[in-house]
Design a protein around this motif. Structure first.
Motif, PDB file in Angstrom:
ATOM      1  N   GLU A  13       0.876  -1.163   0.000  1.00 54.28           N
ATOM      2  CA  GLU A  13       0.000   0.000   0.000  1.00 54.28           C
ATOM      3  C   GLU A  13       0.908   1.205   0.000  1.00 54.28           C
ATOM      4  O   GLU A  13       1.866   1.270   0.753  1.00 54.28           O
ATOM      5  N   ALA A  33       0.462   7.196   0.517  1.00 55.19           N
ATOM      6  CA  ALA A  33      -0.497   8.287   0.375  1.00 55.19           C
ATOM      7  C   ALA A  33      -1.722   8.039   1.243  1.00 55.19           C
ATOM      8  O   ALA A  33      -2.252   6.943   1.259  1.00 55.19           O
ATOM      9  N   PRO A  34      -2.137   9.078   1.978  1.00 52.54           N
ATOM     10  CA  PRO A  34      -3.309   8.887   2.844  1.00 52.54           C
ATOM     11  C   PRO A  34      -4.589   8.708   2.019  1.00 52.54           C
ATOM     12  O   PRO A  34      -4.636   9.063   0.848  1.00 52.54           O
ATOM     13  N   HIS A  35      -5.580   8.163   2.685  1.00 52.89           N
ATOM     14  CA  HIS A  35      -6.816   7.819   1.980  1.00 52.89           C
ATOM     15  C   HIS A  35      -7.524   9.005   1.356  1.00 52.89           C
ATOM     16  O   HIS A  35      -8.226   8.849   0.378  1.00 52.89           O
ATOM     17  N   PHE A  36      -7.328  10.191   1.924  1.00 50.87           N
ATOM     18  CA  PHE A  36      -8.029  11.328   1.327  1.00 50.87           C
ATOM     19  C   PHE A  36      -7.341  11.831   0.065  1.00 50.87           C
ATOM     20  O   PHE A  36      -7.881  12.648  -0.660  1.00 50.87           O
ATOM     21  N   LYS A  37      -6.119  11.343  -0.156  1.00 49.69           N
ATOM     22  CA  LYS A  37      -5.470  11.684  -1.424  1.00 49.69           C
ATOM     23  C   LYS A  37      -5.575  10.540  -2.404  1.00 49.69           C
ATOM     24  O   LYS A  37      -5.609  10.740  -3.625  1.00 49.69           O
ATOM     25  N   GLN A  38      -5.571   9.328  -1.883  1.00 45.05           N
ATOM     26  CA  GLN A  38      -5.653   8.161  -2.744  1.00 45.05           C
ATOM     27  C   GLN A  38      -6.666   7.188  -2.121  1.00 45.05           C
ATOM     28  O   GLN A  38      -6.290   6.288  -1.378  1.00 45.05           O
ATOM     29  N   PRO A  39      -7.923   7.402  -2.420  1.00 45.73           N
ATOM     30  CA  PRO A  39      -8.967   6.640  -1.730  1.00 45.73           C
ATOM     31  C   PRO A  39      -8.910   5.140  -2.001  1.00 45.73           C
ATOM     32  O   PRO A  39      -9.289   4.358  -1.153  1.00 45.73           O
ATOM     33  N   LEU A  40      -8.432   4.743  -3.161  1.00 41.10           N
ATOM     34  CA  LEU A  40      -8.476   3.324  -3.502  1.00 41.10           C
ATOM     35  C   LEU A  40      -7.201   2.614  -3.050  1.00 41.10           C
ATOM     36  O   LEU A  40      -6.096   3.121  -3.231  1.00 41.10           O
ATOM     37  N   LEU A  41      -7.401   1.453  -2.489  1.00 34.64           N
ATOM     38  CA  LEU A  41      -6.268   0.640  -2.068  1.00 34.64           C
ATOM     39  C   LEU A  41      -5.678  -0.074  -3.274  1.00 34.64           C
ATOM     40  O   LEU A  41      -6.316  -0.186  -4.324  1.00 34.64           O
TER      41      LEU A  41
END
Lengths: 538, 532, 400
Positions: free
Chosen positions: C3, C6-14
């Protein structure tokens, strides 16, 4: 495993609703077996010794909600019911002044709130408030009367194509419409209101409002400012209206004696009552309730199983989720069942020294809720898992009317004390004594010297009520009485008509419409439902 | 200046509902005059410059509820109205953590998962149930509520329509609806979520503008009321009006004038005149009388009937009901000019959640305790705040590099237990709010260039809303639908022929929605025998 | 799991553990979101990928499948109350296709249930539903945990898949029967293999530690080079699954936990899944409602359609008549079947028109060089699956 007997109906729990249900079924010719965990009948409606020589009604201490017609039909008086007092007055105790007589002796039904000028030994009411009280009382009485027929009916289901449901809905609407346009509008407006605003609209006297408002929140998870408290008040008034002329009453020998009479009415009809017989579970075969299993391992078979237990206990414990759908279980799990009313019992070496309270008032109901704000403050604590710093109370001194409850010359004080939340943050282990002290301090303010009269104390918290009477959450209504748990959504959609998703299993307890208090209507309605919908013996 | 004999209708108050009603009537060919007490129009939807080049949305501050059909019919985009959705939102926690809301479904799921994996998935069920309720209610917004006591064909038809829609939901959802409309937000949220922060975040909208706490039955409906808006079909989305909320009313004003309507501002109405039992016009504070057969009041019911009409012209029972209509001041507002963007250490670098609504109340208990203060006549010692910095998205509001922060505050009473509001108390209230924010933003206080502090008392005095109540009346069960504002008078008409109500006191209530204005105009036109 | 930081708010998809391998092979940069992950929609061309499914061996990254571990004393009664099939009959090391319903007997989801041990199960499903699974667990002694991120999964499907796995070193794979689970060593890694799939062809699904994912991918690619192995995306798989008559949630039905509008829910009886509903096993959620529905008779049914012409009937409304007067349903999935050389579709059709052999009409819109044309095409209700080669069940599979 013992051999199984076969009954038309097995009733789980000999609370007052279970007994009313059993009596009704037995008199209709059904073979009925009532199974009770405790050694006595009555559930929480029993009289028991709490200090040597002192006895008290452990749960409700007044009888005022059971419909007169039901009392007559069950012929309770021929089964040994005697009255210690009827038409008891209501008096508001005030910490900083003489008490206020709210309702006099032998008050008429619905007029229970009217002041009795003859007995006005207490605080005077302003002329404006007195006038407002009479018009308010008359109006509430009309509203209550309009709601009465709703009580004795099975709540209709919504959205079905069944004509009986539709008719029931129309009848409900018609009952309200019959009030006339002006009253109908007013009822539709106030029914969603809070009792605080309603009383503010009518009265000036803080003491009067406090006293009138307490009835809306007794046993409820509400403060007077909570919308829905006019509904809880109307609920009580409607029940009182159906109860008829006798008003607040005290059975001789306490509520236990009343339930003994109920039990005799049931057995006279042929019902069998087995106490000390805990039920472990409900037997289901081919998706139908066919009996119960006792904790002893014995199986008892029946065409119909009727549970007087609260809905969570019935569905989640006795029946078990595996016989139910997930969505239904989710709804049952969400029923709000946490009680907030404590019960305080005091053994006293003399009559309680209530300041300025007349002998007549002492025979009746004493309210300790000096103002709506006071009640609201008491309620505030309960929202955060604390008990009230200055609790409100409904007090009776039953030994005044019934000397058999205490040694000669000595007395029993029985009080509903709010708010005492089920889930006390600090825990009832340490909270118990602190709450007793708080309650005694509060009483001391209206009864100076009371502490010195106390020979024995018992406090029943909702947790105690849960443990002793097997009521999930220790709630005297089994489930909060509120709009979202009312009528066709009480206790949950899918079980609001006394029937349950499992054919052959019925509910008859306070968790059903119309709710708790020693009313017996749920038991009676459930019995009627069993008679029309249940299976008969072949 | 309009000649009296030319006028068909006078609208009292140039708030958004008054202007919406005016637009519809003017478009139907009526000669309409809108009178406004203040020198500017807009009521509670205004953009004002109180400090240098900073534009404040003084009262209402975000937009969502404004019905798209109204925007379209009245051509508001043509008259300059642009609604821009904002990005997410957040609740900062006492211990330094946070919960953010993100537009992206997966980002949001992962965000909620940080607090509770189960809640992240329960959120789907929660949104579904809220959407189901919105679907049921939305068509009712733009209709007159039927009178259940009436046997008029129209009322019966509307009742049947309501019944049919209700029935159309199916049995299960009918029960859900019954419960949803009557339960408390706290109980409602308990049926979905386990995490305190998640519940607290969603409970926020259940108390905005109301004298209810999250544990008060009926607050679940208020929560829903705030979901009823949509931006470009994204249900429940909120946004900024470009140029501040005044852009809504200035577009309405322009649309109104383009349709031939006239606005007079700085013209306070002292009395609605009645002759022979019907409306004859208004008298202004300076004594001037303007005559018209129709007077439509955008003021709340109490102000309209108790302060602006002769009691003799109204039935006692009606007046009693008006006095009993609950309009409670429970909200305050701060408008703050900032020298730069405040830092919020709890929010990770680069998160867009500060470009939406920010909160600092992380438990339901905290919210409920804030309500307890209000009940006792105090402003909340730890208030619930709905804080936004629109200047991050709207470039028109402030000079480059500066920012404007709008802070809505719940709860703040209209009347204090310890006596009237004073300048010192107002300042103390403002300080409470500023300190609350500063607990989450170390450089916040240093950035403050100017702060406008508004108590309910100030809002009443400036905007004319009784007690400063933003909904012109509580959104409680007893004051919704056919009970709003007065049972028997829920259809925009009053006991006096020719006098109508078009403010948020009427169905479906407040928020910058415009539905009351549009519905009132329809009622007027129907009475005139014209098709709306 | 690889993974990115990048945090989820920048890259929402895993990203799945196969992401780097997939990216390297992706020629057209076509990725789509699936259950919170970014996955490949098309690698090269849909046609090439599709024919690899029916002719050779394909690798398809299944990691985003949501996986729950169900474990505990009451696992069997719990699952029997949750699912409509009789789970007691499922033996250890076997897999069953299952559906589950809400109280109204409407489909919440479908998925595969793996029995890993006496009281140890795994549910694989398209959508997250811990909320429903946990509420279903009230009153049962059972633990439920999502293990999606702990398990990487790869579908190896196609006529030569067995041969490829054998070549890769999975000794004895040819003995694995349909819906059977086996454990194999591959180099240093232990993997679980089930003979399951979504293609209706010979195929396997490999379940492994995320850390082993890239190695296994490489081993398989090397072993399959001479047997035409290729990575495929969701588009090609979708053609194969329609041919196989499999349902895809959110296309062929919407989960009853997600529907907003009344009447959009579907029951397993309506979806032609009555064979999955065991009314005799005792109570399960939705049983009473489904019994009542069975009494009433089906109001509508999912059917296979053989549509005239060669234009897929995407989103077509279905009529009783060529004039389009009486609407009786709509197409949920449609494709040209390159193997069957027919124009096939799945559709929901009202009673009584869902009988096999009925003729209905599909209203198809065609974009022909930016001009939209409407074509009413005759369609015949036919048996599903449309394509079911014997090789999918043959044990041992043919040698290639």
């Amino acid at each position: 495993m013992a051999a199984s007997a076969q009954y038309d109906c097995v009733v789980i729990g000999a609370g007052h609703n279970g007994l009313v249900c059993a009596a009704t079924l037995a008199h209709a010719g059904r073979s009925v077996l009532v199974l009770e965990t405790s050694a006595h009948v009555g559930g929480a409606a029993l009289t028991r010794e709490f200090a040597p020589g002192f006895r008290v009604s452990a749960g409700a201490h007044l009888l005022h909600l059971m419909p007169a017609a039901l009392l007559r039909e069950l012929k309770l008086e021929s089964h040994g019911l005697e009255w210690a007092a009827r038409g008891m007055p209501t008096t508001a105790l005030l910490p900083d002044g003489p008490p206020l007589l709210v309702a006099g002796e032998h008050a008429e039904p619905g007029r229970a709130l009217a002041p009795d000028p003859a007995a006005a030994a207490g605080q005077a009411m302003s002329a404006a408030d007195a006038a407002a009280l009479s018009s308010y009382t008359a109006q509430m009485r009309r509203f209550a009367a309009a709601l009465v027929p709703m009580f004795s009916k099975v709540p209709p289901r919504l959205g079905t194509t069944d004509w009986s449901d539709r008719l029931a809905l129309l009848r409900l609407g018609w009952q309200v419409r019959k009030l006339g346009r002006r009253d109908m509008r007013e009822l539709l407006r106030i029914v969603g209101m809070n009792v605080y605003d309603l009383l503010e609209e009518h009265f000036d006297s803080a003491a009067l409002k406090g006293a009138l408002g307490l009835d809306a929140v007794l046993g409820a998870n509400f403060g007077p400012r909570s919308p829905g408290t006019v509904l809880t008040l109307l609920y009580r008034l409607a029940a009182e209206s159906a109860a008829g002329a006798s008003g607040l009453s005290q059975p001789k020998g306490g509520m236990g004696a009343f339930c003994d009479a109920l039990a005799r009415a049931a057995t006279a009809g042929g019902a069998v009552i087995r106490t000390g017989t805990p039920v472990a579970g409900i037997l289901v075969e081919a998706d139908r309730a066919v009996g119960v299993t006792l904790e002893s391992g014995e199986h008892i078979r029946a065409q119909n199983v009727i549970s007087n237990a609260d809905p969570k206990t019935t569905f989640l414990k006795l029946l078990g989720p595996r016989h139910l759908d997930t969505g239904f279980v989710r709804r049952v799990d969400h029923i709000r069942t946490r009680g907030l009313a404590g019960k305080l019992h005091l053994a006293l070496n003399r009559a309680p020294p209530f300041r300025d309270v007349s002998a007549a008032s002492l025979r009746g109901r004493l309210l300790l809720s000096p103002s709506l704000q006071h009640i609201e403050h008491a309620y505030n604590h309960s929202k955060y898992g604390e008990f009230s710093a200055s609790p409100v109370m409904e007090i009776t001194v039953p030994s005044v009317n019934d000397p058999t409850l205490a040694p000669a010359g000595q007395h029993v004080l029985s009080a509903v004390v709010q708010y005492a939340p089920y889930a006390l943050k600090e825990g009832w282990q340490s909270g118990r004594q602190r709450f007793v002290d708080t309650a005694l301090d509060t009483l001391e303010r209206v009864a100076p010297g009371l502490r010195n009269c106390v020979l024995g104390v018992e406090l029943l918290t909702p947790l105690d009520i849960e443990r002793e009477f097997h009521i999930n959450g220790g709630h005297w209504h089994h489930a909060d009485l509120a709009f979202d748990q009312f009528l066709m959504v009480r206790p949950v959609p899918g079980a609001a008509q006394y029937r349950t998703p499992v054919p052959g299993l019925f509910l008859c307890g306070a968790g059903c419409h119309p709710g708790g208090g020693v009313m017996g209507v749920a038991g009676r309605n459930a019995a009627n439902e069993v008679l029309t919908q249940g299976l008969k013996s072949p | 200046m309009q000649h009296p004999q030319d006028l068909d209708a006078i609208i009292v108050g140039a708030g958004h509902n008054g202007l919406v009603a005016g637009c519809y009537l003017a478009r139907a060919g009526l000669k309409v005059l809108v009178l406004e007490r203040q020198p500017y129009i807009g009521g509670a939807a205004v953009s004002r410059r109180l400090y240098k080049d900073f534009t404040y949305s003084n009262c209402s501050y975000v937009c969502s509820l404004l019905r798209p059909e109204i925007m379209r019919t009245l051509e508001l985009p043509k008259y300059g109205l642009q609604i821009i959705p904002y990005e997410g939102g957040c609740t900062m926690m006492q211990g330094g953590g946070h919960l953010a809301m993100y537009d992206n479904h997966d980002a949001l799921r992962r965000e909620i998962s940080r607090h509770s994996k189960r809640d992240a998935e329960a959120y789907e069920r929660y949104s579904r149930d809220v959407m189901r309720q919105c679907k049921f209610i939305k068509p009712l917004l733009m209709r007159e509520p039927p009178d259940p006591t009436s046997f008029k064909p129209r009322d019966i038809k509307e009742l049947l329509y309501l019944g049919k829609r209700f029935h159309g939901m199916g049995e299960e959802r009918m029960y859900d609806t019954l419960r949803f409309w009557t339960m408390s937000a706290a109980d409602f949220l308990d049926e979905y979520f386990e995490s305190e922060i998640v519940k607290a975040h969603f409970a926020g909208t259940s108390i905005i503008g109301t004298a209810l706490g999250p544990r008060s039955p009926g607050s679940a409906y208020v929560l829903l009321h705030h979901y009823m808006g949509d931006i470009d079909d994204t249900v429940g989305a909120w946004g900024f009006a470009r140029g501040g909320m005044g852009a809504v009313t200035s577009a309405l004003g322009a649309s109104f004038q383009a349709s031939g309507g006239t606005i007079r501002s700085g013209a306070p109405v002292a009395e609605i005149l009645v002759r022979n039992g019907r409306a004859s016009g208004v008298a202004l504070a300076d004594g001037e009388e303007i005559h018209a057969k129709l007077v439509i009041s955008n003021m709340d019911v109490r102000r309209t009937f108790l302060d602006t009409m002769d009691a003799k012209e109204l039935p006692d029972e009606f007046l009693r009901q008006v006095r009993n209509f609950k309009i409670r001041g429970s909200s305050g507002k701060l408008n703050i000019a900032l020298d730069g963007l405040p830092q919020f250490p709890a929010i990770p670098q680069g998160s867009p959640c500060t470009r939406g609504d920010m909160h600092v109340t992380d438990t339901i208990e905290m919210m409920e305790r804030a309500y307890d203060d209000w009940k006792d006549g105090r402003w909340s010692r730890a208030p619930y705040i709905d804080m936004l910095i629109p200047s991050q998205i709207d470039p028109t509001m402030v000079p480059d590099g500066k920012h404007y922060m709008s802070v809505f505050v719940q709860y703040c009473p209209y009347e204090l237990a310890d006596g009237a509001w004073t300048a010192a108390k107002r300042q103390a209230f403002g300080d409470t709010v500023i300190n609350t924010i500063a607990q989450h933003s170390p450089n916040f206080k240093d950035l403050i260039l100017h702060a406008e502090i508004r108590t309910p008392w100030d809002i009443e005095n400036e905007v004319g809303l009784t007690e400063g109540n933003i909904f012109q009346g509580e959104l409680t069960m007893d004051q919704l639908l056919f009970n709003r504002p007065i049972p028997g008078f829920a259809q925009y008409r009053s006991p006096v022929r020719g006098v109508y109500m078009c403010g948020s006191s009427t169905h479906p209530g407040g928020g910058v929605m415009g539905a009351p204005g549009a519905n009132a105009a329809r009622a007027v036109l129907r009475d005139l025998g014209r098709s709306p | 799991m690889t993974e990115t930081a990048a945090p989820h708010f920048k890259q929402p998809l895993l990203r799945t553990p196969f992401h780097e391998r997939a990216r390297a092979l992706s020629q057209v940069d076509s990725f789509v979101a699936w259950a919170g992950y970014t996955t490949v929609d098309v690698f090269t061309t849909i046609e090439q990928e599709y024919f690899a499914i029916r002719n050779a061996t394909t690798l398809y990254d299944l990691t985003p499948m949501v996986k729950y571990r169900v474990n505990g004393r009451d696992a069997v009664p719990y699952l029997n109350r949750l699912l409509t099939r009789d789970i007691a009959k499922l033996k250890p090391d076997r897999v069953a296709y299952c559906v589950w319903c809400n109280d109204a007997g409407h489909l919440i989801d479908d998925g595969t249930l793996f029995r890993l041990g006496e009281t140890d199960y795994r549910i694989c499903t398209a959508e997250r539903q811990i909320d429903w699974l946990l509420d279903s667990a009230i009153g049962f002694e059972v633990e439920i945990a999502e293990v999606t991120e702990q398990i990487a999964a790869l579908a190896v499907q196609g006529p030569t898949s067995c041969a490829v796995l054998k070549a890769a070193g999975l000794h004895g794979i040819e003995k694995l029967k349909p819906f059977e689970i086996g454990y194999f060593a591959l180099g240093a890694d232990k993997i679980m293999v089930s003979r399951t799939g979504f293609t209706g062809d010979l195929g396997y699904e490999l379940w492994m530690e995320p850390g082993a994912a890239e190695t296994i991918w490489d081993v398989l690619m090397a072993a399959g080079r001479s047997r035409g192995i290729r990575a495929i995306g969701s588009q090609a798989l979708n053609i194969a699954r329609i041919e196989a008559g499999f349902l895809l949630p959110n296309f062929d039905f919407v989960s009853a936990e997600h529907t907003i509008r009344t009447g959009r829910d579907r029951s397993p009886l309506e979806m032609g899944l009555a064979w999955l509903v065991d009314f005799n096993k005792g109570h399960f959620t939705g049983r009473r409602a489904l019994l009542a529905e069975r009494e009433r008779g089906a109001r509508r049914q999912l059917v296979g359609l053989d549509v005239a012409g060669n234009k897929p009937a995407h989103n077509a409304l279905i009529y009783t008549d060529s004039g389009g007067k009486r609407e009786i349903g709509s197409v949920t999935s449609a494709t040209w079947s390159p193997t069957c050389k027919s124009n096939i579709a799945l559709a929901i059709v009202d009673a009584p028109h869902f009988q096999i052999g009925s003729t209905v009409w599909a209203d198809i819109y065609l974009n022909r060089e930016l001009v939209w044309e409407r074509r009413m095409s005759r369609a015949r209700v036919v048996e599903r699956p449309f394509f079911a080669p014997d090789r999918r069940r043959a044990t041992p599979p043919a040698e290639f």
